[in-house]
Design an enzyme around this catalytic site. Sequence first.
Site, PDB file in Angstrom:
ATOM      1  N   LYS A 249      40.544  45.361  31.985  1.00  0.00           N
ATOM      2  CA  LYS A 249      40.241  44.166  32.793  1.00  0.00           C
ATOM      3  C   LYS A 249      39.133  44.455  33.810  1.00  0.00           C
ATOM      4  CE  LYS A 249      43.555  42.162  35.500  1.00  0.00           C
ATOM      5  NZ  LYS A 249      43.024  41.865  36.850  1.00  0.00           N
TER       6      LYS A 249
ATOM      7  N   ARG B  24      33.344  43.494  35.194  1.00  0.00           N
ATOM      8  CA  ARG B  24      32.057  44.062  35.618  1.00  0.00           C
ATOM      9  C   ARG B  24      30.995  43.931  34.531  1.00  0.00           C
ATOM     10  NH1 ARG B  24      36.048  46.200  38.499  1.00  0.00           N
ATOM     11  NH2 ARG B  24      35.694  47.135  40.547  1.00  0.00           N
TER      12      ARG B  24
ATOM     13  N   GLY C 227      41.485  38.282  41.973  1.00  0.00           N
ATOM     14  CA  GLY C 227      40.914  38.905  43.166  1.00  0.00           C
ATOM     15  C   GLY C 227      39.581  39.563  42.848  1.00  0.00           C
TER      16      GLY C 227
ATOM     17  N   GLN D  29      37.662  46.593  45.012  1.00  0.00           N
ATOM     18  CA  GLN D  29      37.076  45.250  45.062  1.00  0.00           C
ATOM     19  C   GLN D  29      36.183  45.108  46.279  1.00  0.00           C
ATOM     20  OE1 GLN D  29      40.431  42.581  44.770  1.00  0.00           O
ATOM     21  NE2 GLN D  29      40.745  43.034  42.600  1.00  0.00           N
TER      22      GLN D  29
ATOM     23  N   ASP E 263      48.044  49.543  40.313  1.00  0.00           N
ATOM     24  CA  ASP E 263      48.471  48.474  39.395  1.00  0.00           C
ATOM     25  C   ASP E 263      49.626  48.906  38.493  1.00  0.00           C
ATOM     26  OD1 ASP E 263      46.534  46.844  40.454  1.00  0.00           O
ATOM     27  OD2 ASP E 263      45.077  47.208  38.861  1.00  0.00           O
TER      28      ASP E 263
ATOM     29  N   LYS F 254      48.867  41.984  46.598  1.00  0.00           N
ATOM     30  CA  LYS F 254      48.456  41.754  45.207  1.00  0.00           C
ATOM     31  C   LYS F 254      48.815  40.323  44.776  1.00  0.00           C
ATOM     32  CE  LYS F 254      46.671  45.746  44.746  1.00  0.00           C
ATOM     33  NZ  LYS F 254      45.225  45.879  44.649  1.00  0.00           N
TER      34      LYS F 254
END
Length: 428
Positions: free
Chosen positions: A21, A26, A93, A168, A313, A340
């Site tokens: 992901k 990106r 996010g 991020q 995660d 999150k």
Amino acid sequence: MRQDFNHIDSVRGSLTLPGDKSISHRAVMFSALAEGESVIENCLDSLDVNSTINVFRQLGCEIEKQGKEVIVKGRGFKGFSKPSAFLDAGNSGTTARLVSGILAVQNFESVIIGDESLSRRPMARITRPLKLMGANIEASPNGTLPLKIFPSQNLRAIKYELPVASAQLKSCLLLAGLHLEETTEIIEPVQSRNHTELMLGLKVEKTEQGNLISVNKEYYPSPKNYFVPSDISTAAFFIVLALLTKNSELRISNVLLNETRAGVLEILKRMGGKIFVENVKESSGEKYGDLIVKSSALTNVEIGKEIIPNIIDEIPVLAVAGVFAEGNFKIKNAGELRKKESDRIKSLCENFKRAGLEVNEFTDGFEIAGFPNKKQNVFKSFNDHRIAMAFSVFSLISEGGGTVENFDSVSISNPDFLKQVNTITAQV
Ligand code: S3P
């Protein structure tokens, strides 16, 4: 939608999982920035990545899906056009925070919105340093979405030490810095995932304060072909399932092995997990390979502070592994979990209590003791994809099976989760 799971004895066979992901987001963004056509092979097709694709379509990029490939016609340096509506980052996010770095340096106005969950998540961590760069960006008074972005004449490079280990936030600032002649320097005291640095080929120096990452216009991307390895965060659910069921052997191919993401493998191996890596390859600086996972008896281990950003995660599924391992599962220094898609400390603690476990909640973590009951427990997903998948795995391992409410949230990162479970268990 509620999803029921029966207890399974064993998993066998092989899986090829969708693209990572973080890298898919990106690859779409960098292709959209580059001038001309890029092809992204094995790009994740999920709600979150679709949010990124739709944002760049609204900014004037042509983006087409052809099977597992995504073809992006990028607009080149400051070539985006003013969107005619609000840009909807959905639940993502990564979309909201990385795109804000790109929009902060454009010559037009834009507004980023998101769903209920994303609209609760902190954005002041990005508006503060973007303002130091001279950006004209405003979050709502409580530091959340919507983000209103206006053109600015006074953009400048900054030297900035990240107050929180967030890829991020780091990537947001690097993407803004990518548009400036002068060099922006980001100091990262604790290493977080480094896909932006690797994919843009940025200079990273080790210093006493941590990594020093430099970026300027020279690193602006050109069109290219990307290959996205399979998502290690998605693989983690199947790895835990194979480790904790008897007589299991599972092969998962082309899994991302980037060392800023592979902490979950390190911890599961330290717990006694039989996980073997074969056929290691590399693409765009990202290592990947095949994993072979076999049933194992696990014992809980201490989880150090430095590895937290690397496993952030995977903590939900690591906690599930911890419940079925010897000893108590304990995690501290993980306050970021509260920020999150849901407050993951609260979500995990509530669901573990539903399974009859003793739970001790801390501000920055939790500890679980005892043994799960043998009932068909009903778990809440809290509309959080990783909580939904973690308790699907919990249900499949538990003697009484289990049910996950609002299971559909898995589509955020892995719409085919059930199909994959079915392939290796033939039970659901
Ligand atoms: C991501 C960074 C992490 C991670 C998220 C994806 C990224 O978030 O939890 O799922 O792609 O950069 P933070 O930067 O908030 O830690």
